[in-house]
Design an enzyme around this catalytic site. Structure first.
Site, PDB file in Angstrom:
ATOM      1  N   LYS A  98       0.838  -1.208   0.000  1.00  0.00           N
ATOM      2  CA  LYS A  98       0.000   0.000   0.000  1.00  0.00           C
ATOM      3  C   LYS A  98       0.867   1.249   0.000  1.00  0.00           C
ATOM      4  O   LYS A  98       1.852   1.335   0.742  1.00  0.00           O
ATOM      5  CB  LYS A  98      -0.923  -0.017   1.218  1.00  0.00           C
ATOM      6  CG  LYS A  98      -1.951   1.113   1.249  1.00  0.00           C
ATOM      7  CD  LYS A  98      -2.914   0.921   2.410  1.00  0.00           C
ATOM      8  CE  LYS A  98      -3.930   2.057   2.498  1.00  0.00           C
ATOM      9  NZ  LYS A  98      -4.884   1.867   3.625  1.00  0.00           N
TER      10      LYS A  98
ATOM     11  N   SER B  66      -9.356   2.905   2.480  1.00  0.00           N
ATOM     12  CA  SER B  66      -8.265   3.411   1.667  1.00  0.00           C
ATOM     13  C   SER B  66      -7.386   2.318   1.061  1.00  0.00           C
ATOM     14  O   SER B  66      -6.487   2.603   0.266  1.00  0.00           O
ATOM     15  CB  SER B  66      -7.397   4.356   2.504  1.00  0.00           C
ATOM     16  OG  SER B  66      -6.796   3.663   3.600  1.00  0.00           O
TER      17      SER B  66
ATOM     18  N   SER C 208     -10.619   0.910   6.460  1.00  0.00           N
ATOM     19  CA  SER C 208      -9.840   0.832   5.224  1.00  0.00           C
ATOM     20  C   SER C 208      -9.433  -0.575   4.815  1.00  0.00           C
ATOM     21  O   SER C 208      -9.064  -0.804   3.668  1.00  0.00           O
ATOM     22  CB  SER C 208      -8.592   1.712   5.335  1.00  0.00           C
ATOM     23  OG  SER C 208      -8.951   3.066   5.440  1.00  0.00           O
TER      24      SER C 208
END
Length: 458
Positions: A77, A152, A176
């Site tokens: 990520k 996210s 997320s």
């Protein structure tokens, strides 16, 4: 797609250990799949050169594959640092800046043999449950073209769903790891807070809202990756011992009691059809022998929201305040970040104290509830995936949203008090959605076992 990519990480590791699959062949198939689907999905960014990745895979084939993640491609990520790769955080302020060292969690995955192929897309600074930013653009839902992937960890979820990787890391402050899992048909796990360490930078005592964790296409792969990511960092005060990999997740759940919180007594606005779909799918646990019971709201949703928005703004402001303080960098912050920072800067110590007292009261109330239930369940989002060109849903069920994240209020009971949660996907009919299974601190294994029962039925 090469059929080998339909295997989960655990099976890929077995195939490589027995010599039935080489790391080079797996990497070649992975890169072909990325070339085929990522142009549209935009899940993986900052992809490393093909030659370098194939060379690394060949080198892996020349050594014993005795590490937990040996030879498995993974994309990290884009909020976490990987040595030698850019960490943009989705912000023009950091676009192109190359990390000099890997973060703790990333280094652990690399030490376990994973081959980092690039990064996965994320919203700017990870703020908001919709993966888009001015550096890399928007990530498209893996199931519904033209719709949001959530966030996210949206890039990670889509990369998994489209077989570009078999395991993925993510982070979770406000859903997320859970919202994008539900919206893309994969699994996401927010571990007990403290199980997976953050970075030993700045304050390590006060802010307990966000955590790193695993994503995968199966619960057993969640367990595999969690066993690598977890374990205390001696430089930080709240760490927990490593999660020991449990091979046997398949247990009898007959008689287990599961509490269904639905829309928290109407406090959480839900788009039409979400609750009905969740309730219809939840019966899967009943078929497996569990007892499913509706649960009345154990605490005021308004109080939980007050505590959350106070502590979140305080946390975000502490992390981004230096960028806000300079007019030159402030001009590049998105409105949601500025809103959070300005709220956080205005808070008094006593307002933060009040929020923490509310958090403490919710922790006690949840503890009492877990005396009666093995796990509690909520939807993983309050609405279906929305058009990719939206900033965020401005209303649900005809009622305006007063903040950029109110439409994800359903995830904060878990986040506020650091509980473990596994997001499981529902069948994507009529549209993709998920459930959050959550339990008391330290119940990570129990939740993974419930998720495994779900996966077998699904």
């Amino acid at each position: 797609m090469d059929p080998i990519l339909s295997n989960d990480a655990t099976d890929l590791r077995r195939l490589m250990t027995t010599g039935a699959l080489s790391a080079e062949d797996l990497m070649a198939a992975t890169l072909d799949q990325i070339a085929t689907v990522n142009g549209t999905a935009n899940a993986i960014v900052s992809l490393r050169p093909e030659d370098a990745l194939l060379d690394e895979a060949r080198a892996c084939d020349q050594t014993p594959k005795d590490r937990p993640l040996s030879g498995l491609p993974i994309a990290v990520k884009d909020l976490a640092n990987v040595a030698g790769l850019p960490t943009s955080m989705g912000s023009p302020l950091f676009a192109g800046q190359v990390a000099h060292a890997s973060d703790i969690m990333v280094q652990r995955m690399q030490d376990a043999g994973a081959i980092v192929i690039g990064k996965t897309n994320t919203p700017e600074f990870g703020l908001g449950s919709h993966t888009y930013n001015p550096v890399h653009g928007a990530t498209q839902n893996a199931i519904l073209p033209g719709m949001s992937a959530g966030g996210s960890s949206g890039g990670a979820a889509v990369a998994l769903a489209l077989n570009m990787v078999s395991i993925a890391d993510g982070s979770d402050m406000m859903g997320s790891l859970r919202n994008p899992a539900g919206w893309n048909g994969v699994y996401g796990m927010r571990p007990t807070w403290g199980l997976v360490p953050s970075e030993p930078v700045g304050d390590t005592f006060l802010h307990q809202l966000s955590t790193n964790g695993p994503m995968a296409r199966t619960p057993r792969d969640l367990a595999l990756l969690l066993s690598v990511q977890s374990g205390a960092d001696p430089r930080q005060p709240h760490g927990l011992p490593r999660f020991e990999l449990e091979q046997n997740l398949e247990v009898d759940i007959k008689g287990a009691r599961i509490g269904w919180l639905a829309d928290w007594g109407g406090a959480y606005l839900m788009e039409e059809g979400v609750i009905n779909h969740c309730e219809a799918e939840l019966t899967r646990f009943g078929v497996a022998g569990a007892i499913i019971e509706p649960v009345a709201p154990p605490m005021s949703a308004a109080e939980i929201w007050e505590a959350w928005t106070t502590l979140r703004s305080w946390s975000v402001a502490s992390g981004l305040e230096t960028l806000y303080a300079q007019e030159k960098t402030r001009a590049h912050l998105k409105p949601a970040a500025i809103w959070e920072i300005e709220r956080g800067r205005k808070l008094s110590a006593m307002e933060v104290q009040r929020a923490s007292v509310i958090r403490s009261n919710w922790f006690k109330a949840a503890h009492e509830l877990f005396q009666s239930y093995d796990a509690l369940v909520l939807p993983s989002a309050q609405c279906w995936p929305f058009p990719i060109d939206w900033d965020w849903p401005k209303e649900i069920a005809g009622q305006s949203m007063d903040t950029y994240h109110r439409w994800m209020e359903v995830v904060i009971p878990v986040s506020l008090i650091g509980l473990p949660s596994v997001a499981v996907p529902l069948r994507p009919k009529p549209r993709p959605m998920g459930l959050q299974l959550f339990g008391p601190r330290g119940s990570d294994l129990k939740l993974l076992r419930l998720a495994q029962i779900w996966h077998q039925a699904l």
